[in-house]
Design a protein around this motif. Structure first.
Motif, PDB file in Angstrom:
ATOM      1  N   ILE A 181      17.949  96.195 -13.021  1.00  0.00           N
ATOM      2  CA  ILE A 181      19.017  95.886 -13.969  1.00  0.00           C
ATOM      3  C   ILE A 181      19.486  94.355 -13.339  1.00  0.00           C
ATOM      4  O   ILE A 181      19.959  94.505 -12.412  1.00  0.00           O
ATOM      5  N   ARG A 182      19.448  93.477 -14.298  1.00  0.00           N
ATOM      6  CA  ARG A 182      19.793  92.134 -13.752  1.00  0.00           C
ATOM      7  C   ARG A 182      21.168  91.924 -14.062  1.00  0.00           C
ATOM      8  O   ARG A 182      22.054  91.132 -13.460  1.00  0.00           O
ATOM      9  N   HIS A 183      21.624  92.319 -15.541  1.00  0.00           N
ATOM     10  CA  HIS A 183      22.964  92.177 -15.835  1.00  0.00           C
ATOM     11  C   HIS A 183      23.146  93.023 -17.167  1.00  0.00           C
ATOM     12  O   HIS A 183      22.489  93.536 -17.694  1.00  0.00           O
ATOM     13  N   ILE A 184      24.453  93.293 -17.385  1.00  0.00           N
ATOM     14  CA  ILE A 184      24.910  94.001 -18.259  1.00  0.00           C
ATOM     15  C   ILE A 184      26.329  93.367 -19.084  1.00  0.00           C
ATOM     16  O   ILE A 184      27.198  92.831 -18.191  1.00  0.00           O
ATOM     17  N   ALA A 185      26.210  93.417 -20.303  1.00  0.00           N
ATOM     18  CA  ALA A 185      27.436  92.969 -20.908  1.00  0.00           C
ATOM     19  C   ALA A 185      27.780  93.877 -22.167  1.00  0.00           C
ATOM     20  O   ALA A 185      26.774  94.415 -22.765  1.00  0.00           O
TER      21      ALA A 185
END
Length: 782
Positions: free
Chosen positions: A657-661
């Motif tokens: 997982i690279r990024h979560i928003a």
């Protein structure tokens, strides 16, 4: 606790794929309900093509799109629709069984039924631990209801109807291609050609295969890139030569001075030949076995061909390394290039949500923080659902100072219709939309500094974040004197020194303190700009490391601020929280907290064995930790695991997982994985101290065939919720998660409620005179 229910349901669906045939979901991308997923994969180019009588199938790196040949209507096949994996190697359509064989880069396989969308997963090669070495599947050839696979270890015969392996022939060399011709199965290996009668009694015994060489008219020690039977002849691609084999003699019928044959297809009335070297190539067509091939790639500009097929009427469907799916009709000499609404590529480095839009920045550096000179730009999902792309083509004014490359950071203005993009090469970009005028800030036209020893020709941005006054704080990566900068709301730039360098991600807490990730295992820097942002005399700093805090390591990856103002730090060995307020600048008073969690009966520090790469906080103050091993959803305090999402137990594309928003208005969680962008509809939305003016429920009415969750939107944060029938009988009581409550449409005994009108009562923390009132009416139909 409801989140666990939805995870279990997703696990059940994926489990079906392993145990047998599973019916695929809808072929559309509707607005998702709570507990559902959707993908946002790139549908801009294809890597492989297959066809049935009425459909053509384009494979991308990550999924498949089925296109109606006549109407051009698409149907998208992804993990959401039942595919078991992502990262496609090749595909092939078996017309007898009306099924598509999907081969993945990890040698996993799916058989997808065109008539009902059912999927059967075949991990027989991918998960076979007895197969050592090369498991790659290099080629597919069909004969009736059987598929023959050219593999790194030999040849596999697959029953497409039953989804079972018939036999495996282990060879002493990699098999590059297979073909059925004149009652024989041909295999081309790196050591030469072999063949076996299709009806041989023991085909798994490689000793029974006939080695072909000069005596049979074939060369020794050469492998064909592809082979196919056409017009009573076996056509073979040998390096830069197209050859025709009649069983006793090999004739060269076409050559290229540079390009090599990479594919041969004979699915229509002629033979399609792909030539390529590096990123340059061409496509030819042979209309008859003894004719001469001619070029067909010019009209569609297929100069980087991956694969191509002909449908029998000299209409060609082609996959090219550049953008667009390609269709060429020789009768009209016209080309049709098309793509579908989606991000341009799968790789995303950072996400931001605001103004009704989703912003996806693209990678700008390697794990060692080396710039990539990536020109992919910034992807934007507009309010109408259309994807746009800001790049050098739409905004050429960015090119002079290299402001168009390595756009890896993005921050949305909290109350003005603009956003900022950070380039790891070309400074800061201020923009309002794709194709609209931009303003750039670099070392050449502003007071931002170059990257010093990391690259004096670069103006590198390490991170961006807004404070409550609309000032955007900037990590001026590796700037020699002042690596902290701020672009104030009045448009002026200010710069500040720092005791450590380089600085990466920045987050601003409720006190206005700036928290910076320090690169190269440098821990965290906290900076207070004081009461007067223009006066450095009242500035304060604290460099947090393992020496003065409970950080388990100085390898810090990310920082997030929750709704209580606490700061959460993700490291390569778990997560740490700081509930310090102004005491953060006192080492002896604030060292941080490592939460103790109990998972499966064992106590340990929060995610102590996980590399936390991103942290997002939802409307219910729950923490979404993105790691290299999937997503962990923790309670507001962090000490209870509410859910776990992986590529195995959910529809997540990949565990990295690279990024979560999070979209706090809808509760949709946007997730950037290494294999593409996805989103998941969670239960939490952002709540305020009072209810919104018009709370509402969805779906409403609840129809007889609906079994999913019913969401009540627009409530006060953490409101107490009661649902009764019109007679006042209580059927549900609970609390909203942030500003949204979720009801499963059942009573306390788990029974679906009867048809009728149901009243939703909810408290509001500021509505003390009337703490409970009807906010929504829900109609249930059975």
């Amino acid at each position: 606790m409801q989140l666990k229910h939805f995870v279990a349901r997703a696990t059940w669906v994926v489990g079906l794929l392993w145990s047998g045939w599973a019916t695929g979901q809808s072929n559309q991308f509707p607005q998702i309900t709570i507990g559902q997923w959707r993908e946002h994969l790139p549908w801009h180019r294809a890597t492989f093509v297959a066809q049935s009588e009425r459909k053509v199938y384009f494979a991308t790196e990550w999924a498949v799109v089925e296109v109606d040949k006549a109407e051009r209507t698409p149907r998208f096949l992804t993990r959401i629709e039942g595919l078991s994996d992502a990262g496609i190697e090749r595909i092939g359509f078996n017309r007898l069984t009306r099924s598509l064989l999907v081969v993945y880069q990890n040698s996993n396989m799916d058989i997808w039924r065109a008539d009902n969308g059912a999927v059967r997963n075949l991990p027989v090669i991918a998960l076979n631990r007895q197969l050592l070495g090369d498991k790659r599947i290099y080629d597919i050839a069909f004969d009736g209801s059987f598929a023959y696979l050219a593999c790194g270890f030999g040849v596999v015969k697959l029953n497409m109807e039953q989804g079972e392996v018939v036999y495996t022939t282990f060879t002493d060399a990699v098999v590059r291609s297979v073909a059925l011709h004149e009652g024989y199965l041909y295999a081309s290996t790196v050591e030469g050609f072999f063949r076996l009668p299709v009806n041989d009694a023991n085909p798994a015994d490689f000793g029974r295969w006939e080695a072909l060489g000069p005596a049979q008219g074939l060369p020794l020690g050469r492998a064909a890139a592809d082979m196919t039977s056409y017009g009573g002849q076996l056509f073979v691609g040998l390096g830069r030569a197209l050859c025709r084999y009649n069983g006793v003699k090999l004739d060269t019928i076409g050559q290229h001075p540079e390009h090599e044959v990479i594919f041969l297809t004979a699915e229509g009335s002629g033979l399609v030949i792909g030539w390529k070297k590096g990123f340059n190539g061409n496509v030819q067509y042979l209309p008859a076995p003894f004719a001469s091939p001619y070029d067909i790639h010019w009209a569609c500009e297929v100069f980087d061909p991956y694969y191509a097929i002909e449908d029998g009427t000299r209409r060609f469907w082609m996959a090219d390394g550049k953008d667009d799916f390609r269709y060429y009709d020789e009768s009209t000499s016209k080309c049709d290039r098309f793509r579908y609404n989606s991000p341009h590529r799968e790789a995303v480095s950072e996400l931001a949500i605001g103004q009704g839009r989703v912003f996806a920045a693209t990678p700008g550096n390697s794990p060692t923080l080396t710039p990539l000179y990536n020109r992919a730009g910034l992807y934007i999902r507009e309010p109408d659902g259309q994807w746009t792309r800001l790049h050098e083509g739409t905004n050429p004014e960015l090119v002079p100072y290299d402001c168009h490359v390595d756009l890896w950071r993005v921050a949305v203005h909290p109350f003005l219709p603009k956003f900022f993009i950070g380039s790891f090469w070309g400074g800061l970009v201020e923009a309002t939309g794709v194709g609209q005028p931009t303003k750039t800030y670099t070392q050449y036209n502003s007071t931002l500094q170059n990257a010093g020893i990391a690259g004096a020709n670069r103006t590198a941005i390490g991170g961006l974040a807004f404070d409550g006054s609309g000032n955007v704080w900037i990590s001026n990566y590796s700037a020699p004197q002042t690596p902290i900068a701020v672009l104030k709301a009045d448009g002026t730039l200010r710069h500040f020194s720092a005791p450590v360098n380089p600085l990466l991600q920045v987050a601003v807490d409720r006190n206005g303190y700036k928290w910076f990730v320090v690169g190269f295992n440098g821990g965290v820097l906290v900076y207070d700009s004081g009461a007067n942002i223009d006066d450095p005399a009242d500035d304060r700093y604290r460099h947090i490391t393992t020496a003065n805090s409970v950080l388990p390591t100085n390898a810090v990856n990310c920082i997030a601020v929750d709704q209580d103002g606490d700061v959460w730090i993700g490291t390569s060995q778990g997560a740490v929280s700081f509930q310090c307020g102004s005491n953060i600048f006192k080492d002896n008073l604030c060292r941080g907290t490592r939460r103790i969690v109990n998972v499966d009966g064992f106590n340990g520090y929060l995610l102590e064995n996980e590399a936390v790469q991103t942290i997002a906080v939802d409307g219910g103050n729950r923490k979404w930790f993105g790691t290299t091993n999937g997503i962990f959803v923790q309670s507001p305090s962090g000490d209870e695991q509410l859910a776990r999402f992986t590529a195995t137990n959910s529809l997540l594309l990949d565990n990295n997982i690279r990024h979560i928003a999070i979209d706090h208005t809808t509760g949709e969680v946007w997730i950037a994985t290494t294999k593409g962008l996805m989103s998941y509809r969670a239960e939490a939305t952002e709540g305020s101290p009072v209810h919104s003016e018009q709370p509402y429920a969805y779906p409403n009415p609840v129809r007889p065939d609906y079994e999913g969750p019913i969401a009540i939107y627009g409530l006060a944060r953490d409101a107490n919720v009661k649902i009764t029938d019109v007679a006042g009988h209580l059927v549900y009581e609970g609390r909203s998660i942030g500003g949204q409550a979720v009801w499963n449409g059942r009573d306390y005994l788990g029974r679906r409620v009867a048809s009728g009108v149901y009243l939703v009562f909810a408290t509001s923390t500021r509505n003390l005179d009337n703490p409970e009132g009807v906010v929504v009416k829900i109609v249930v139909l059975n």
